[in-house]
Write a protein that holds these residues in place. Structure first.
Motif, PDB file in Angstrom:
ATOM      1  N   GLU A 225      41.253  31.546  41.101  1.00  0.00           N
ATOM      2  CA  GLU A 225      42.169  31.017  42.113  1.00  0.00           C
ATOM      3  C   GLU A 225      43.402  31.907  42.280  1.00  0.00           C
ATOM      4  O   GLU A 225      43.878  32.114  43.402  1.00  0.00           O
ATOM      5  CB  GLU A 225      42.605  29.591  41.749  1.00  0.00           C
ATOM      6  CG  GLU A 225      41.509  28.542  41.894  1.00  0.00           C
ATOM      7  CD  GLU A 225      40.624  28.465  40.649  1.00  0.00           C
ATOM      8  OE1 GLU A 225      40.718  29.368  39.795  1.00  0.00           O
ATOM      9  OE2 GLU A 225      39.846  27.495  40.557  1.00  0.00           O
ATOM     10  N   GLN A 228      42.388  34.935  44.223  1.00  0.00           N
ATOM     11  CA  GLN A 228      42.218  34.586  45.632  1.00  0.00           C
ATOM     12  C   GLN A 228      43.572  34.421  46.311  1.00  0.00           C
ATOM     13  O   GLN A 228      43.782  34.894  47.437  1.00  0.00           O
ATOM     14  CB  GLN A 228      41.402  33.287  45.749  1.00  0.00           C
ATOM     15  CG  GLN A 228      41.172  32.815  47.180  1.00  0.00           C
ATOM     16  CD  GLN A 228      40.310  33.775  47.977  1.00  0.00           C
ATOM     17  OE1 GLN A 228      39.505  34.508  47.407  1.00  0.00           O
ATOM     18  NE2 GLN A 228      40.473  33.780  49.294  1.00  0.00           N
ATOM     19  N   TRP A 229      44.516  33.763  45.624  1.00  0.00           N
ATOM     20  CA  TRP A 229      45.859  33.586  46.193  1.00  0.00           C
ATOM     21  C   TRP A 229      46.526  34.946  46.411  1.00  0.00           C
ATOM     22  O   TRP A 229      47.177  35.181  47.427  1.00  0.00           O
ATOM     23  CB  TRP A 229      46.709  32.735  45.246  1.00  0.00           C
ATOM     24  CG  TRP A 229      48.090  32.477  45.756  1.00  0.00           C
ATOM     25  CD1 TRP A 229      48.518  31.433  46.519  1.00  0.00           C
ATOM     26  CD2 TRP A 229      49.245  33.310  45.532  1.00  0.00           C
ATOM     27  NE1 TRP A 229      49.857  31.554  46.797  1.00  0.00           N
ATOM     28  CE2 TRP A 229      50.331  32.687  46.212  1.00  0.00           C
ATOM     29  CE3 TRP A 229      49.468  34.492  44.848  1.00  0.00           C
ATOM     30  CZ2 TRP A 229      51.610  33.233  46.217  1.00  0.00           C
ATOM     31  CZ3 TRP A 229      50.746  35.045  44.853  1.00  0.00           C
ATOM     32  CH2 TRP A 229      51.803  34.418  45.526  1.00  0.00           C
ATOM     33  N   THR A 230      46.329  35.855  45.462  1.00  0.00           N
ATOM     34  CA  THR A 230      46.929  37.188  45.579  1.00  0.00           C
ATOM     35  C   THR A 230      46.358  37.933  46.776  1.00  0.00           C
ATOM     36  O   THR A 230      47.094  38.552  47.559  1.00  0.00           O
ATOM     37  CB  THR A 230      46.681  37.995  44.289  1.00  0.00           C
ATOM     38  OG1 THR A 230      47.214  37.273  43.181  1.00  0.00           O
ATOM     39  CG2 THR A 230      47.347  39.358  44.366  1.00  0.00           C
ATOM     40  N   THR A 232      45.108  36.819  49.459  1.00  0.00           N
ATOM     41  CA  THR A 232      45.390  36.204  50.766  1.00  0.00           C
ATOM     42  C   THR A 232      46.892  36.026  50.978  1.00  0.00           C
ATOM     43  O   THR A 232      47.519  36.770  51.722  1.00  0.00           O
ATOM     44  CB  THR A 232      44.666  34.858  50.892  1.00  0.00           C
ATOM     45  OG1 THR A 232      45.025  34.013  49.786  1.00  0.00           O
ATOM     46  CG2 THR A 232      43.161  35.060  50.895  1.00  0.00           C
ATOM     47  N   GLU A 233      47.482  35.065  50.275  1.00  0.00           N
ATOM     48  CA  GLU A 233      48.879  34.711  50.510  1.00  0.00           C
ATOM     49  C   GLU A 233      49.828  35.885  50.257  1.00  0.00           C
ATOM     50  O   GLU A 233      50.651  36.235  51.111  1.00  0.00           O
ATOM     51  CB  GLU A 233      49.254  33.524  49.621  1.00  0.00           C
ATOM     52  CG  GLU A 233      50.639  32.928  49.898  1.00  0.00           C
ATOM     53  CD  GLU A 233      50.654  32.061  51.152  1.00  0.00           C
ATOM     54  OE1 GLU A 233      51.751  31.746  51.620  1.00  0.00           O
ATOM     55  OE2 GLU A 233      49.565  31.731  51.645  1.00  0.00           O
ATOM     56  N   PRO A 273      53.574  31.850  43.506  1.00  0.00           N
ATOM     57  CA  PRO A 273      52.277  31.166  43.491  1.00  0.00           C
ATOM     58  C   PRO A 273      52.427  29.726  43.015  1.00  0.00           C
ATOM     59  O   PRO A 273      53.374  29.398  42.307  1.00  0.00           O
ATOM     60  CB  PRO A 273      51.451  31.996  42.502  1.00  0.00           C
ATOM     61  CG  PRO A 273      52.452  32.689  41.645  1.00  0.00           C
ATOM     62  CD  PRO A 273      53.657  32.924  42.506  1.00  0.00           C
TER      63      PRO A 273
END
Length: 293
Positions: A225, A228-230, A232-233, A273
């Protein structure tokens, strides 16, 4: 941001005092102080300060026997805790989850809530028990920061050394503190016969060379997760800051994620995050390339 500062009876009470003074200079930081009985005695024995003065540096103070204090519960939101100095008794009690006074109980809460815990252990030499306790806590994500002196900043006094150690400890809390003696590289580049300049280099069109930002975070249990956050966001925000920035993302199997971006990123502040994704607050560094005349 709320930070618990605990001072135990180990020698080096000045580290806790300097931490409170520097944290008091940072906007939006609320300090909660716990001093042990022996810490009060050491403040009088080792420094020219009084326990009353040290208490005045904090926003909130507690006695070590106050197990009903706000900081003894995980429902009271605290972002980080630092124990400076940390005695070997306190280190052992934290490692084994004894929670037998407010310092060790507050540290136990920080661990169970997976928040940021920093320890400045003060003892020498270290025996195998001390080292084993530190190793186990480090594996749990605790920052172990023995107050070891550095000399690359050319300290002129003992206070300079204390100040440097204090700043490095605050760095572990994920806070930005102004300090003009951070390491910026050797004055001579071994790959060149030329010396570095302190000014930023100009490109052929008169503009300055791009800056570099490094962002690092460690996942708690949500390794995929966080990645994935890295991707995208964080990268979306970077692209908005400079769509031409050169960006590289690195990660390993232990959950560490590192992003290095080069471009117009000197003023870029990465988004935070979600708390469940990270073990401790992420760290961000900005670098300015030195000129070679």
């Amino acid at each position: 941001m709320r930070v618990i500062v605990a001072i135990t009876g180990a020698t080096g009470a000045i580290f806790g005092i300097r931490l409170l003074e520097r944290l008091g200079e940072i906007p939006d930081v609320e300090t909660h102080l716990i001093m042990s009985r022996w810490a009060r005695m050491n403040i009088n024995a080792e420094t020219g300060y009084s326990a009353k003065y040290v208490q005045s540096l904090a926003d909130v103070t507690y006695s070590e026997g106050d197990q009903g204090a706000a900081v003894s519960s995980g429902s009271f939101r605290v972002e980080a805790m630092i124990v400076a100095p940390c005695s070997m008794r306190t280190l052992a009690a934290i490692r084994h989850g004894l929670a037998d006074n407010l310092i060790t109980r507050a540290a136990d809460v920080i661990l169970k809530e997976r928040r940021n815990l920093v320890l400045l252990p003060r003892e020498t030499p270290l025996n195998a028990i001390h080292l084993d306790n530190m190793l186990e806590l480090a594996r749990l994500g605790v920052s172990i920061c023995p107050p070891m002196p550095a000399f690359y900043h050319h300290p002129d006094s003992l206070d300079d050394m204390i100040h440097h150690i204090t700043v490095r400890a605050i760095d572990q809390l994920g806070l930005n503190v102004i300090y003009d003696k951070r390491w910026t590289g050797l004055p001579h580049d071994p790959r060149s016969n030329k010396h570095r300049s302190t000014s930023a280099p100009a490109d052929h069109d008169g503009s300055h060379s791009p800056d570099t930002m490094m962002w690092e975070a460690v996942a708690d249990n949500a390794i995929d997760e966080l990645r994935q956050w890295t991707q995208t966001e964080l990268l979306d925000h970077l692209d908005a800051a400079d769509p031409h920035a050169e960006v590289r993302v690195y990660h390993n199997d232990t959950g560490r994620v590192v992003v290095i971006a080069t471009g117009d990123v000197a003023a870029f502040q990465p988004p935070t995050p979600p708390h469940p994704l990270v073990r401790r607050p992420p760290h961000t560094w900005h670098f300015n390339r030195a000129a070679l005349p």
